[in-house]
Write an enzyme that holds these catalytic residues in place. Structure first.
Site, PDB file in Angstrom:
ATOM      1  N   CYS A  21      10.163   2.865  -9.828  1.00  0.00           N
ATOM      2  CA  CYS A  21      10.897   1.602  -9.807  1.00  0.00           C
ATOM      3  C   CYS A  21      11.199   1.123 -11.228  1.00  0.00           C
ATOM      4  CB  CYS A  21      10.117   0.541  -9.040  1.00  0.00           C
ATOM      5  SG  CYS A  21       8.682  -0.118  -9.911  1.00  0.00           S
ATOM      6  N   CYS A  24       8.200  -0.322 -13.318  1.00  0.00           N
ATOM      7  CA  CYS A  24       7.270   0.705 -13.798  1.00  0.00           C
ATOM      8  C   CYS A  24       7.892   1.498 -14.938  1.00  0.00           C
ATOM      9  CB  CYS A  24       6.860   1.638 -12.660  1.00  0.00           C
ATOM     10  SG  CYS A  24       5.554   0.966 -11.599  1.00  0.00           S
ATOM     11  N   CYS A 113       8.189   2.783  -4.724  1.00  0.00           N
ATOM     12  CA  CYS A 113       7.901   3.387  -6.024  1.00  0.00           C
ATOM     13  C   CYS A 113       6.763   4.392  -5.918  1.00  0.00           C
ATOM     14  CB  CYS A 113       7.557   2.295  -7.030  1.00  0.00           C
ATOM     15  SG  CYS A 113       7.082   2.907  -8.660  1.00  0.00           S
ATOM     16  N   CYS A 116       3.698   2.543  -8.457  1.00  0.00           N
ATOM     17  CA  CYS A 116       3.027   1.285  -8.075  1.00  0.00           C
ATOM     18  C   CYS A 116       2.918   1.091  -6.569  1.00  0.00           C
ATOM     19  CB  CYS A 116       3.730   0.093  -8.709  1.00  0.00           C
ATOM     20  SG  CYS A 116       5.358  -0.290  -7.994  1.00  0.00           S
ATOM     21  N   ASP A 348     -46.356 -30.135  -2.169  1.00  0.00           N
ATOM     22  CA  ASP A 348     -46.735 -29.620  -0.855  1.00  0.00           C
ATOM     23  C   ASP A 348     -46.184 -30.519   0.242  1.00  0.00           C
ATOM     24  OD1 ASP A 348     -48.084 -27.536  -2.000  1.00  0.00           O
ATOM     25  OD2 ASP A 348     -50.046 -28.528  -1.945  1.00  0.00           O
TER      26      ASP A 348
END
Length: 521
Positions: A21, A24, A113, A116, A348
């Site tokens: 793509c 990228c 793509c 990716c 306690d």
């Protein structure tokens, strides 16, 4: 920040032709202009096609109209002569370049793509951003900023490695080099695109230090299939872990990629990476607010109320506790998922806490509401106090995590004040206990009491009784007021715990003594 130049053209052609793509492609060309990644996907495809039409001799940056200073990521060096194109039998496969306009347009219409897996395509669109924001708004959190995090499928690292080897080979032909660190990280590019859209939709800025996190977890059905060869090549990197559905975690895959030799990688994984069968899926969209801390002091007036839930072998012994009486109201108002209670010491179940009260703090995990005025905190304090006559809270306030740490500091050095009702088996007169008032800085050796030995390690602890003041009641009873080092076991100091605390009131009076009531003052 770099724009595309003539020497990027072979890389652009190569990656477009193999199904990568535009965004990228920018990453592998080291483009650092954030605004460029935000352009609509169709425009980017068109711009890349236009870029490929430019004259091969043109030296000026194409830039798509954007002029930026040089990218810090670029580290171009002359490299040694590279080997011939390799195939899947241990070497890179030659991929023809796109040389004509029609081919460029045809090959730019990529469905998913191959690097990716659609992250920088489908999941950058307005529809997905709207889906994330709808999830955030429906969760009903209070926030003034946000930090965005993303979890990616592990095989993206594998596919990026294959694409990098392809680009590195092509750049080697040009006498240039491309280090892995030169590539713009997918997460970084994705955030460049997503942040402005989320900020506009949510109406608040993105801030890396924000306590409110919006996270998206992406998954892909072919993760195991594509990573399996790494488990064969580097079996020591993949070990089953609790709460993990697959051994192919991001860290394990990254570790294996660092270890595997380049030639072994190329034998088992296609280079360039093949087109995926499926798009990534957004598995989870989550919101989480950082913890809020509330502190104050509490008094306990009941002798039948533990500080924390009293459960033995799964059976609840008492219906409530100090922790629960306070936290149930805080949980409701802050709309938190859970809480963690802490205090400066503990008493306690049969011991009252009087005076100024015991400091406590509650960590409220993932609260939906985080903003409270001082007046609202006072109202919340009053709500807690009106809910029970067994406890009372004061000084309720919002604090920082650091303040909680300071509450715990120096606990052993603190001085505590107590009032104990003591019984003796032999009759006593006022003058028999008067000498106790004159004892100062009495040193004790206290072996871990039998009553707490099941949850505390066996040890001898040195403690100090700073002062004592006796108050005669009758022949078998007197009240003893003590100032002691924090952590002193008062009950054991009175009755001796079968000789495990020395000295003790019984040994000092030379008779059997026991404690009937104890108050922290």
């Amino acid at each position: 920040m770099s724009s595309l130049t003539e020497k990027d053209k072979p890389i652009v052609q190569l990656l477009l032709n193999t199904g990568t793509c535009p965004r990228c492609i920018f990453r592998f060309c080291r483009v650092g202009s954030q605004t460029l990644y935000r352009h609509p996907y169709k425009d980017l495809m068109k711009d890349l096609t236009e870029f490929l039409k430019n004259n091969q001799q043109q030296e000026d940056a194409a830039g798509f109209g954007i002029v930026d200073p040089p990218c810090k990521r670029i580290r171009l060096e002359h490299t040694e002569e590279v080997p011939d194109d390799l195939n899947q039998n241990g070497v890179l496969k030659h991929v023809p370049l796109v040389n004509d306009d029609s081919a460029a347009v045809e090959n730019s219409t990529v469905e998913v793509c191959n690097v990716c897996l659609g992250i920088l395509q489908e999941f950058c669109e307005a529809d997905f951003v709207k889906r994330v924001c709808e999830k955030v708004k429906s969760a009903d959190y209070q926030f003034t900023s946000f930090v965005f995090s993303v979890s990616l499928p592990p095989q993206l690292s594998v596919r990026e490695r294959a694409a990098w080897l392809l680009v590195k080979q092509e750049m080697g032909k040009l006498g240039l080099s491309l280090a892995k660190d030169d590539i713009v990280q997918l997460k970084e590019a994705y955030k460049w695109i997503i942040h402005p859209q989320l900020s506009e939709e949510l109406g608040v800025p993105a801030d890396g230090k924000s306590l409110f996190e919006v996270s998206v977890v992406f998954a892909h059905p072919e993760t195991d299939e594509e990573c399996r060869f790494l488990a064969t090549a580097c079996p020591d990197c993949f070990k089953p872990a609790k709460n993990k559905q697959s051994v192919f975690t991001r860290m394990a895959v990254m570790k294996a990629l660092e270890k595997i030799k380049e030639e072994d990688f190329l034998k088992h994984f296609p280079c360039p990476p093949c087109s995926p069968k499926n798009l990534c899926v957004a598995l989870e969209i989550q919101c989480n607010n950082g913890a809020v801390f509330v502190a104050g002091r509490y008094n306990k007036y009941s002798r039948n109320l533990p500080q924390t839930p009293w459960i033995i072998d799964g059976e609840r012994k008492l219906e409530s506790s100090v922790e629960e009486l306070i936290s149930e109201h805080l949980m409701a108002e802050f709309k938190a998922d859970s809480f963690n209670f802490s205090s400066s010491g503990r008493e306690d179940v049969d011991v009252r806490t009087l005076g100024n009260g015991r400091p406590f703090a509650i960590e409220l995990v993932n609260p939906r509401r985080i903003h409270f005025t001082a007046e609202e905190m006072k109202e919340l304090q009053q709500t807690i106090n009106n809910s029970s006559d067994k406890i009372r809270v004061r000084d309720l306030q919002l604090v920082t995590r650091e303040a909680i740490g300071r509450m715990k500091e120096g606990e052993e050095e603190k001085t505590k004040t107590y009032s104990a009702l003591v019984w003796t088996d032999k009759a006593i007169q006022k003058e028999d206990i008067a000498f106790l008032d004159d004892i100062k800085e009495l040193k004790l050796d206290q072996k871990t009491p039998l009553r707490v030995l099941h949850r505390r390690p066996l040890a001898v602890r040195c403690r100090i009784i700073h002062t004592m003041k006796s108050e005669y009641i009758d022949e078998h009873h007197f009240r003893l007021h003590l100032k002691t080092q924090a952590g002193t076991y008062i009950k054991e100091f009175v009755h001796g715990d079968f000789g495990r605390t020395k000295p003790n009131i019984g040994s000092l009076l030379n008779r059997t003594a026991d404690i009937l009531e104890l108050d922290v003052e």
